[in-house]
Design a protein around this motif. Sequence first.
Motif, short mmCIF file in Angstrom:
data_model
loop_
_atom_site.label_atom_id
_atom_site.label_comp_id
_atom_site.label_asym_id
_atom_site.label_seq_id
_atom_site.Cartn_x
_atom_site.Cartn_y
_atom_site.Cartn_z
N LEU A 1 11.13 0.23 -1.29
CA LEU A 1 10.53 1.14 -0.30
C LEU A 1 11.55 1.56 0.74
CD1 LEU A 1 8.13 2.61 0.88
CD2 LEU A 1 7.47 0.51 2.08
N GLN A 2 12.40 0.62 1.17
CA GLN A 2 13.46 0.98 2.12
C GLN A 2 14.34 2.09 1.54
OE1 GLN A 2 15.24 -2.92 2.75
NE2 GLN A 2 14.75 -2.79 4.92
N ALA A 3 14.71 1.93 0.27
CA ALA A 3 15.58 2.93 -0.37
C ALA A 3 14.87 4.27 -0.46
CB ALA A 3 15.98 2.44 -1.76
N ASP A 4 13.56 4.25 -0.75
CA ASP A 4 12.82 5.50 -0.86
C ASP A 4 12.70 6.18 0.49
OD1 ASP A 4 11.26 7.10 -2.89
OD2 ASP A 4 9.73 6.91 -1.32
N THR B 1 7.36 -9.13 -3.85
CA THR B 1 7.25 -8.53 -2.52
C THR B 1 8.63 -8.22 -1.93
OG1 THR B 1 7.05 -10.75 -1.53
CG2 THR B 1 5.01 -9.55 -2.00
N THR B 2 9.61 -9.08 -2.20
CA THR B 2 10.97 -8.81 -1.74
C THR B 2 11.51 -7.56 -2.39
OG1 THR B 2 11.41 -11.16 -1.37
CG2 THR B 2 13.32 -9.73 -1.63
N ALA B 3 11.25 -7.39 -3.69
CA ALA B 3 11.70 -6.20 -4.40
C ALA B 3 11.00 -4.96 -3.87
CB ALA B 3 11.44 -6.36 -5.90
N GLU B 4 9.71 -5.06 -3.58
CA GLU B 4 8.99 -3.90 -3.05
C GLU B 4 9.54 -3.47 -1.70
OE1 GLU B 4 4.59 -4.31 -5.18
OE2 GLU B 4 4.78 -4.63 -3.01
N VAL B 5 9.89 -4.43 -0.86
CA VAL B 5 10.48 -4.10 0.44
C VAL B 5 11.76 -3.29 0.24
CG1 VAL B 5 11.65 -5.06 2.46
CG2 VAL B 5 9.47 -6.02 1.71
N THR B 6 12.64 -3.78 -0.64
CA THR B 6 13.94 -3.13 -0.85
C THR B 6 13.77 -1.73 -1.44
OG1 THR B 6 15.00 -5.27 -1.17
CG2 THR B 6 16.18 -3.34 -1.99
N ALA C 1 18.76 2.58 6.32
CA ALA C 1 17.35 2.98 6.36
C ALA C 1 16.50 2.02 7.17
CB ALA C 1 16.79 3.06 4.94
N GLN C 2 17.13 1.02 7.78
CA GLN C 2 16.35 0.03 8.52
C GLN C 2 15.54 0.68 9.63
OE1 GLN C 2 16.42 -3.21 7.37
NE2 GLN C 2 14.57 -3.27 8.62
N GLY C 3 16.13 1.70 10.27
CA GLY C 3 15.41 2.41 11.33
C GLY C 3 14.14 3.07 10.81
N GLU D 1 0.83 -1.20 0.00
CA GLU D 1 0.00 0.00 0.00
C GLU D 1 0.87 1.26 0.00
OE1 GLU D 1 -2.73 -0.11 3.25
OE2 GLU D 1 -3.76 -1.92 2.53
N GLU D 2 1.91 1.26 0.81
CA GLU D 2 2.81 2.42 0.87
C GLU D 2 3.58 2.56 -0.44
OE1 GLU D 2 4.46 5.84 2.70
OE2 GLU D 2 2.72 4.60 3.19
N PHE D 3 3.96 1.44 -1.01
CA PHE D 3 4.67 1.41 -2.29
C PHE D 3 3.83 2.09 -3.37
CE2 PHE D 3 5.99 -0.54 -6.28
CZ PHE D 3 7.37 -0.64 -6.16
N VAL D 4 2.55 1.73 -3.43
CA VAL D 4 1.63 2.32 -4.42
C VAL D 4 1.38 3.79 -4.10
CG1 VAL D 4 -0.72 2.23 -5.32
CG2 VAL D 4 0.54 0.11 -4.93
N LYS D 5 1.20 4.10 -2.83
CA LYS D 5 0.94 5.48 -2.40
C LYS D 5 2.07 6.41 -2.83
CE LYS D 5 0.25 8.22 1.82
NZ LYS D 5 0.19 8.15 3.30
N ARG D 6 3.30 5.92 -2.76
CA ARG D 6 4.46 6.73 -3.13
C ARG D 6 4.72 6.71 -4.64
NH1 ARG D 6 8.60 7.73 0.99
NH2 ARG D 6 7.63 7.48 3.03
#
Length: 344
Positions: free
Chosen positions: A137-140, A130-135, A276-278, A85-90
């Motif tokens: 989003l972390q970078a963003d 989903t693994t790619a989306e996590v990475t 960006a883990q924090g 959801e956050e991935f799409v929102k951004r």
Amino acid sequence: MAASISLTGLAACGSAEPYAAKVNGITLSKAGLDDELDAIRNNKKYLAALEQSNITVKGKGSGTFDSSFVARVLTRRIYLELIHEEFVKRKLKLKAADLTAAREQLLTSVGDPAVLDAFPKAYYNEIRRTTAEVTVLQADLANASDDNLRKYYADHQDMFQQACAAHILVEAKAEADAIEKELAKAADPKATFAEIARSKSKDPGSGAKGGDLGCASPSGYVEEFKAAVLTQKLGVIGDPVKTQFGYHIIRVDSRDPVPPFEEVKEQVQQAVTDGAQGPFNDFLNKASSKAKVEVNPRYGTYDTSGDSPQVVPPKSPSVTDGPTDAPPEAPSDAPADAPTDTTG
């Protein structure tokens, strides 16, 4: 004793809800959860690896799954839906390179390409996405734009260098000065250095190897030692360097130039993403706590009372339908014990 849920029963009677959970109005289907659990159970090597890690997957009855395992899987699916959801929102997008990197992450996680390739293609495509989306989003969240990556590279160039060095560690400056003088007079300074390191160095690891520290990034050393490794003339014994460990007599044998940004861009991005883990964890904690989540009662309830909201499995085997159980840790850079997807 953990409850277990069979693959048949209430669903056949038409009384089962078709959803596993609902997240902010989005349905995570029961069929999607069932498919994931079947993919895990039918991947013999992967299943064995989970069981060797003391993760109970199967339930007590034939064709059942342990309810705690199902709760973990469902928890992670909920988290991954929030990430999506956050991935799409951004308005983020996945590139081919992101999917390639995601496969490498998954390979690192499972260790054996055959294990990953044994999953059904549809399931593999989902966990890769989903693994790619996590990475991404972390970078963003880390604001890992090209400009910021270049700035990080400029500010941390020693991270991407390699230097080969040796040292002798002693406690007192007087002893360090005496060793420096002895080396200055030696006919074969390198051989003498190794001999002294073996007999006098307080660093047992490198001392046993004649003081050799091997080749590494200077960024891994304490500041005073790093400065010497980065600036000292090659092959020349420098003045003793004091650190929190004592006094070091250092010899730098080689020092590679800093590679161009483009050559190490992936390493730079990984370093920024790791940092960006924090922010990523902060986002996930807030999103999972504030989300409107409804869990099908057969799988348990959604508990937000702890630090990490999660699905808590039912206390008794009151339902007899569908796979049950999933590890409740939040995904970081990729799903933990079992690759998972969020869609149904």
